[in-house]
Design a protein around this motif. Sequence first.
Motif, PDB file in Angstrom:
ATOM      1  N   ASP A   1      -6.594  -5.395   4.413  1.00  0.00           N
ATOM      2  CA  ASP A   1      -8.114  -5.950   5.606  1.00  0.00           C
ATOM      3  C   ASP A   1      -8.741  -6.716   5.496  1.00  0.00           C
ATOM      4  N   LEU A   2      -9.984  -6.227   4.251  1.00  0.00           N
ATOM      5  CA  LEU A   2     -11.101  -6.430   3.725  1.00  0.00           C
ATOM      6  C   LEU A   2     -10.795  -7.693   3.304  1.00  0.00           C
TER       7      LEU A   2
ATOM      8  N   THR B   1       1.131  -1.115   0.009  1.00  0.00           N
ATOM      9  CA  THR B   1       0.504   0.038  -0.005  1.00  0.00           C
ATOM     10  C   THR B   1       0.905   1.172  -0.053  1.00  0.00           C
TER      11      THR B   1
ATOM     12  N   GLY C   1      -4.632   5.439   4.298  1.00  0.00           N
ATOM     13  CA  GLY C   1      -6.216   4.352   5.691  1.00  0.00           C
ATOM     14  C   GLY C   1      -7.275   3.978   4.706  1.00  0.00           C
ATOM     15  N   VAL C   2      -7.626   4.195   3.437  1.00  0.00           N
ATOM     16  CA  VAL C   2      -8.707   4.035   2.393  1.00  0.00           C
ATOM     17  C   VAL C   2      -8.047   2.275   2.123  1.00  0.00           C
TER      18      VAL C   2
ATOM     19  N   ALA D   1     -16.485  -3.267  -0.068  1.00  0.00           N
ATOM     20  CA  ALA D   1     -15.582  -2.425   0.051  1.00  0.00           C
ATOM     21  C   ALA D   1     -16.831  -1.032  -1.265  1.00  0.00           C
TER      22      ALA D   1
ATOM     23  N   LEU E   1     -15.203   7.065  -0.389  1.00  0.00           N
ATOM     24  CA  LEU E   1     -14.152   6.560   0.080  1.00  0.00           C
ATOM     25  C   LEU E   1     -14.059   6.443  -2.062  1.00  0.00           C
TER      26      LEU E   1
ATOM     27  N   ALA F   1      -5.322   0.482   2.980  1.00  0.00           N
ATOM     28  CA  ALA F   1      -5.113  -0.332   4.120  1.00  0.00           C
ATOM     29  C   ALA F   1      -5.967  -0.788   4.698  1.00  0.00           C
ATOM     30  N   TRP F   2      -7.305  -0.199   4.558  1.00  0.00           N
ATOM     31  CA  TRP F   2      -8.532  -0.826   4.697  1.00  0.00           C
ATOM     32  C   TRP F   2      -9.659  -1.620   4.328  1.00  0.00           C
ATOM     33  N   ALA F   3      -9.124  -1.681   2.805  1.00  0.00           N
ATOM     34  CA  ALA F   3      -9.544  -2.548   1.384  1.00  0.00           C
ATOM     35  C   ALA F   3      -8.511  -2.983   1.774  1.00  0.00           C
TER      36      ALA F   3
END
Length: 210
Positions: free
Chosen positions: A19-20, A5, A12-13, A32, A42, A15-17
Amino acid sequence: MILSTEPQTGGGVAAWAVDLMERLGAPGAGLAVALENLFPPLPSEVILPLAGFTASRGDMSLAAALFWTTAGSVVGALALYLVGAAVGRQRIRAIAARLPLVRLRDIDRTEAWFARHGTKAVFLGRMVPIFRSLISVPAGVERMPLPTFLALTTAGSLVWNAVFILAGYQLGESWWRVEAYAGVLQKIVIGAVAVGLVWFVATRLVRLGR
């Protein structure tokens, strides 16, 4: 799996994606994208190329990435369609009647335009930043037949998703570069909207002054 990433992306977006997708695989990418439709800040321009990169690593198939992200797009769009249908034409007109500088005939013209061009607007709108989410609301307000709405949304979303997923798939570790190019398109759209709003307000104020 550990995905790259790069800091040039949404941070952060991304990293969040990641993680999902690590937790849920291809359905995580779909989730997502569904949330991206409901919350336009987003950026799909980050989520979709990242899904393509993930597919290039073999952590999900390319077909699964396309299927689940398109399904997520349709689910998110359907939720906004239902919001528009729940609000309805009469409430929209009542709200418009209370807004400064807005006249009911503006709403009439918008409805007439949507009646003529609504199918093209829904299909092509799925490929335009910002509008790709918002176009579902007037479709619901005008009660576009649901099968038509779903077919157009699916087709438009598949085109948009495929472009970004395939770009991420081809770029591999450099998937994050896609966002820079997509950002140019988004700025053009925002600029066009801003110019349109300024023109509308200016012309309406001139008419009121007369």
